[in-house]
Design a protein around this motif. Structure first.
Motif, PDB file in Angstrom:
ATOM      1  N   ASP A  70       5.269  29.272  20.245  1.00 25.32           N
ATOM      2  CA  ASP A  70       4.496  29.206  18.997  1.00 25.32           C
ATOM      3  C   ASP A  70       3.057  29.960  19.085  1.00 25.32           C
ATOM      4  OD1 ASP A  70       3.799  27.807  16.342  1.00 25.32           O
ATOM      5  OD2 ASP A  70       2.034  27.032  17.508  1.00 25.32           O
ATOM      6  N   ASP A  71       2.531  29.938  20.309  1.00 29.26           N
ATOM      7  CA  ASP A  71       1.294  30.456  20.341  1.00 29.26           C
ATOM      8  C   ASP A  71       1.165  32.180  20.673  1.00 29.26           C
ATOM      9  OD1 ASP A  71      -1.657  30.034  19.902  1.00 29.26           O
ATOM     10  OD2 ASP A  71      -1.753  30.384  22.237  1.00 29.26           O
ATOM     11  N   VAL A  72       2.404  32.775  20.683  1.00 33.13           N
ATOM     12  CA  VAL A  72       2.678  34.235  21.065  1.00 33.13           C
ATOM     13  C   VAL A  72       1.653  34.802  20.211  1.00 33.13           C
ATOM     14  CG1 VAL A  72       3.770  36.097  20.853  1.00 33.13           C
ATOM     15  CG2 VAL A  72       5.014  34.208  22.017  1.00 33.13           C
ATOM     16  N   MET A  73       1.320  34.574  18.989  1.00 29.31           N
ATOM     17  CA  MET A  73       0.422  35.276  18.112  1.00 29.31           C
ATOM     18  C   MET A  73      -1.074  34.922  17.856  1.00 29.31           C
ATOM     19  SD  MET A  73       2.105  37.917  16.571  1.00 29.31           S
ATOM     20  CE  MET A  73       1.453  37.978  14.910  1.00 29.31           C
ATOM     21  N   ASP A 111      -4.264  42.002  23.627  1.00 35.93           N
ATOM     22  CA  ASP A 111      -3.465  42.299  24.830  1.00 35.93           C
ATOM     23  C   ASP A 111      -2.072  41.418  24.646  1.00 35.93           C
ATOM     24  OD1 ASP A 111      -1.801  43.116  26.860  1.00 35.93           O
ATOM     25  OD2 ASP A 111      -3.348  42.156  28.377  1.00 35.93           O
ATOM     26  N   LEU A 112      -1.264  41.646  23.675  1.00 36.48           N
ATOM     27  CA  LEU A 112       0.144  41.215  23.435  1.00 36.48           C
ATOM     28  C   LEU A 112       1.171  41.319  24.515  1.00 36.48           C
ATOM     29  CD1 LEU A 112       0.487  41.444  19.593  1.00 36.48           C
ATOM     30  CD2 LEU A 112      -0.089  39.338  20.701  1.00 36.48           C
ATOM     31  N   VAL A 113       0.864  42.205  25.495  1.00 36.46           N
ATOM     32  CA  VAL A 113       2.189  42.193  26.723  1.00 36.46           C
ATOM     33  C   VAL A 113       2.284  41.260  27.544  1.00 36.46           C
ATOM     34  CG1 VAL A 113       2.353  43.617  28.693  1.00 36.46           C
ATOM     35  CG2 VAL A 113       1.638  44.722  26.808  1.00 36.46           C
ATOM     36  N   PRO A 114       1.368  40.330  27.787  1.00 38.72           N
ATOM     37  CA  PRO A 114       1.616  39.335  28.526  1.00 38.72           C
ATOM     38  C   PRO A 114       2.558  38.143  27.708  1.00 38.72           C
ATOM     39  CG  PRO A 114      -0.708  39.777  28.958  1.00 38.72           C
ATOM     40  CD  PRO A 114      -0.131  40.461  27.944  1.00 38.72           C
ATOM     41  N   SER A 115       2.145  38.034  26.503  1.00 39.93           N
ATOM     42  CA  SER A 115       3.070  37.097  25.854  1.00 39.93           C
ATOM     43  C   SER A 115       4.559  37.695  25.345  1.00 39.93           C
ATOM     44  CB  SER A 115       2.353  36.622  24.265  1.00 39.93           C
ATOM     45  OG  SER A 115       1.099  36.124  24.646  1.00 39.93           O
ATOM     46  N   MET A 116       4.552  38.652  25.090  1.00 37.39           N
ATOM     47  CA  MET A 116       5.796  39.470  24.904  1.00 37.39           C
ATOM     48  C   MET A 116       6.683  39.480  26.099  1.00 37.39           C
ATOM     49  SD  MET A 116       5.872  40.199  21.646  1.00 37.39           S
ATOM     50  CE  MET A 116       5.020  40.346  20.373  1.00 37.39           C
ATOM     51  N   TRP A 132      20.267  38.254  18.696  1.00 34.65           N
ATOM     52  CA  TRP A 132      19.803  36.880  18.473  1.00 34.65           C
ATOM     53  C   TRP A 132      18.383  36.675  18.911  1.00 34.65           C
ATOM     54  CZ3 TRP A 132      18.003  33.641  22.282  1.00 34.65           C
ATOM     55  CH2 TRP A 132      17.942  32.149  22.071  1.00 34.65           C
ATOM     56  N   LEU A 133      18.106  37.441  19.875  1.00 35.58           N
ATOM     57  CA  LEU A 133      16.709  37.537  20.750  1.00 35.58           C
ATOM     58  C   LEU A 133      15.806  38.016  19.489  1.00 35.58           C
ATOM     59  CD1 LEU A 133      14.335  37.571  22.587  1.00 35.58           C
ATOM     60  CD2 LEU A 133      15.343  39.810  23.472  1.00 35.58           C
ATOM     61  N   ASP A 134      16.068  39.168  18.688  1.00 34.53           N
ATOM     62  CA  ASP A 134      15.343  39.653  17.504  1.00 34.53           C
ATOM     63  C   ASP A 134      14.892  38.432  16.585  1.00 34.53           C
ATOM     64  OD1 ASP A 134      14.943  41.920  18.553  1.00 34.53           O
ATOM     65  OD2 ASP A 134      16.463  43.194  17.515  1.00 34.53           O
ATOM     66  N   GLY A 135      16.076  37.620  16.344  1.00 30.76           N
ATOM     67  CA  GLY A 135      15.857  36.662  15.480  1.00 30.76           C
ATOM     68  C   GLY A 135      14.690  35.598  15.862  1.00 30.76           C
ATOM     69  N   VAL A 136      14.994  35.212  17.149  1.00 21.88           N
ATOM     70  CA  VAL A 136      14.038  34.174  17.674  1.00 21.88           C
ATOM     71  C   VAL A 136      12.515  34.794  17.741  1.00 21.88           C
ATOM     72  CG1 VAL A 136      13.217  32.816  19.751  1.00 21.88           C
ATOM     73  CG2 VAL A 136      15.635  33.063  19.188  1.00 21.88           C
ATOM     74  N   LEU A 137      12.474  36.152  17.969  1.00 19.08           N
ATOM     75  CA  LEU A 137      11.149  36.664  18.161  1.00 19.08           C
ATOM     76  C   LEU A 137      10.332  36.938  16.675  1.00 19.08           C
ATOM     77  CD1 LEU A 137       8.872  38.357  19.390  1.00 19.08           C
ATOM     78  CD2 LEU A 137      10.565  40.384  19.178  1.00 19.08           C
ATOM     79  N   LEU A 138      11.429  37.252  15.867  1.00 15.21           N
ATOM     80  CA  LEU A 138      10.935  37.464  14.216  1.00 15.21           C
ATOM     81  C   LEU A 138      10.556  35.971  13.703  1.00 15.21           C
ATOM     82  CD1 LEU A 138      10.473  39.059  11.730  1.00 15.21           C
ATOM     83  CD2 LEU A 138      12.846  38.713  11.131  1.00 15.21           C
ATOM     84  N   ARG A 139      11.290  35.026  14.184  1.00 13.70           N
ATOM     85  CA  ARG A 139      10.693  33.622  13.620  1.00 13.70           C
ATOM     86  C   ARG A 139       9.461  33.335  14.452  1.00 13.70           C
ATOM     87  NH1 ARG A 139      12.603  28.292  12.725  1.00 13.70           N
ATOM     88  NH2 ARG A 139      10.603  27.174  12.540  1.00 13.70           N
ATOM     89  N   VAL A 140       9.319  33.647  15.755  1.00 17.21           N
ATOM     90  CA  VAL A 140       8.173  33.431  16.312  1.00 17.21           C
ATOM     91  C   VAL A 140       6.890  34.360  15.458  1.00 17.21           C
ATOM     92  CG1 VAL A 140       6.531  33.580  18.198  1.00 17.21           C
ATOM     93  CG2 VAL A 140       8.879  32.837  18.197  1.00 17.21           C
ATOM     94  N   TRP A 182       9.374  49.176  23.324  1.00 15.90           N
ATOM     95  CA  TRP A 182       8.660  48.592  24.392  1.00 15.90           C
ATOM     96  C   TRP A 182       9.618  48.064  25.558  1.00 15.90           C
ATOM     97  CZ3 TRP A 182       7.801  43.618  25.746  1.00 15.90           C
ATOM     98  CH2 TRP A 182       7.182  43.373  26.915  1.00 15.90           C
ATOM     99  N   TYR A 183      10.550  47.292  24.961  1.00 11.39           N
ATOM    100  CA  TYR A 183      11.224  46.669  25.945  1.00 11.39           C
ATOM    101  C   TYR A 183      12.065  47.718  26.443  1.00 11.39           C
ATOM    102  CZ  TYR A 183      15.224  43.952  27.727  1.00 11.39           C
ATOM    103  OH  TYR A 183      16.240  43.410  28.436  1.00 11.39           O
ATOM    104  N   GLU A 184      12.831  48.516  25.687  1.00 10.59           N
ATOM    105  CA  GLU A 184      13.686  49.683  26.164  1.00 10.59           C
ATOM    106  C   GLU A 184      13.091  50.376  27.273  1.00 10.59           C
ATOM    107  OE1 GLU A 184      15.136  51.573  22.792  1.00 10.59           O
ATOM    108  OE2 GLU A 184      16.473  49.846  22.207  1.00 10.59           O
ATOM    109  N   ALA A 185      11.867  50.652  27.141  1.00  8.13           N
ATOM    110  CA  ALA A 185      10.919  51.817  28.000  1.00  8.13           C
ATOM    111  C   ALA A 185      10.535  50.934  29.093  1.00  8.13           C
ATOM    112  CB  ALA A 185       9.915  52.161  27.348  1.00  8.13           C
ATOM    113  N   THR A 186      10.160  49.752  29.243  1.00  5.13           N
ATOM    114  CA  THR A 186       9.365  49.048  30.009  1.00  5.13           C
ATOM    115  C   THR A 186      10.344  48.004  30.787  1.00  5.13           C
ATOM    116  OG1 THR A 186       8.350  47.210  28.933  1.00  5.13           O
ATOM    117  CG2 THR A 186       7.370  49.450  29.076  1.00  5.13           C
ATOM    118  N   ASP A 187      11.361  47.396  30.255  1.00  3.42           N
ATOM    119  CA  ASP A 187      11.974  46.217  30.766  1.00  3.42           C
ATOM    120  C   ASP A 187      11.055  44.901  30.647  1.00  3.42           C
ATOM    121  OD1 ASP A 187      14.368  44.800  31.430  1.00  3.42           O
ATOM    122  OD2 ASP A 187      13.850  45.001  33.571  1.00  3.42           O
ATOM    123  N   ALA A 188      10.139  45.187  29.799  1.00  3.92           N
ATOM    124  CA  ALA A 188       9.370  43.815  29.433  1.00  3.92           C
ATOM    125  C   ALA A 188       8.436  43.589  30.603  1.00  3.92           C
ATOM    126  CB  ALA A 188      10.054  42.705  29.147  1.00  3.92           C
TER     127      ALA A 188
END
Length: 220
Positions: A70-73, A111-116, A132-140, A182-188
Motif C-alpha cells: 500500500d505504501d509504495v507510492m 527515489d521509487l527504485v527501492p519500493s519498485m 498478473w504482476l502488471d495488474g497488481v502493480l497497477l492496483r497499487v 526498467w525491469y527489462e533493463a535492470t531485472d529490478a
C-alpha cells in the motif's frame, strides 16, 4: 438500557485486527517463499483465521497483495506535500501547468527504485514477469494515485478536478510502462545503475507528456 457501543467497538477492533494479521501474514509468506508461492489456505493458516475470513476482508489475493504494498507510492505523496507550491514572480500559479510541474518535480525527486524493486522481486520470485504482476502493480499505483490526486486538489482548489484526475491517471499508467522497461533493463535491481535507468525513463516519459504527440515536423 445498556449501550450496544462496546459490542460494536469490539467487533470493529476484531475485524481490523484480522485485516492487519492477514496483510502481515501475506508479507511474511512473500518473503519466506521467495514470491507468490503460497495459497489462500496457507495465508489463512498463517494469519490464524478461516479462509472465509480472508475473503470477508479481501475479494482476491491481488487485493491482499495491494494492501501489502500500500505504501509504495507513499514516498511520492510525501515528496509532493513537502515541496513548496511553484511560484512565478511572487504569484502562485493556479493553472494546470503548475499542477503538472509540481507533480513532475515530485516524481523526479522521489527515489521509487527501492519500493519498485521490493514489490517486483517479492511478487516475481523465480518466475517470469506476467500480466498478473502488471495488474497488481497497477492496483497499487492507482490506490496511491487517489491519495495523490486528493492532495493536489487540496493544494490547487481552483484547478478543474477533471484536469487533475486526468493528469494523475496518465502519470500512474506512465509509471507502469516505465516500470516494465526498467525491469527489462535492470531485472529490478536496487542499485545506482538501476536508478540511472529509472531516472532516464522517467525523464523521457515526462518530456513526452509535456510535449504531447503533435505532428512530427521532420528534419529542419
Amino acid at each position: 438500557m445498556p449501550s450496544s457501543h462496546p459490542t460494536t467497538d469490539r467487533r470493529a477492533a476484531l475485524k481490523e485486527r484480522h485485516r492487519r494479521d492477514i496483510v502481515a501474514a501475506a508479507a511474511a509468506l512473500l518473503e519466506e517463499t521467495g514470491g507468490l508461492n503460497f495459497t489462500i489456505e496457507d495465508l489463512a493458516a498463517r494469519a490464524d483465521v478461516s479462509r472465509r475470513t480472508v475473503f470477508n476482508h479481501f475479494a482476491s489475493l491481488s487485493d491482499v497483495l495491494a494492501a501489502v504494498f500500500d505504501d509504495v507510492m507513499g514516498g511520492l505523496l510525501a515528496c509532493y506535500q513537502a515541496q513548496a507550491p511553484l511560484d512565478a514572480g511572487g504569484r502562485a500559479w493556479a493553472g494546470v501547468d503548475a499542477v503538472f510541474d509540481e507533480l513532475a518535480a515530485a516524481l523526479r525527486a522521489t527515489d521509487l527504485v527501492p519500493s519498485m524493486s521490493y514489490l517486483t522481486r517479492s511478487l516475481i520470485g523465480e518466475k517470469e514477469r506476467s500480466p498478473w504482476l502488471d495488474g497488481v502493480l497497477l492496483r497499487v499505483l492507482e490506490d496511491g494515485g487517489l491519495r495523490l490526486a486528493a492532495a493536489m486538489r487540496e493544494r490547487r482548489p481552483r484547478v478543474d478536478p477533471l484536469e487533475i484526475d486526468l493528469l494523475v491517471n496518465t502519470v500512474i499508467h506512465g509509471v507502469l510502462v516505465v516500470h516494465r522497461h526498467w525491469y527489462e533493463a535492470t531485472d529490478a535491481a536496487d542499485d545506482d545503475a538501476s536508478r540511472v535507468v529509472w531516472s532516464g525513463l522517467v525523464e523521457r516519459f515526462l518530456s513526452r507528456l509535456r510535449a504531447g504527440y503533435g505532428p512530427d515536423p521532420g528534419p529542419s
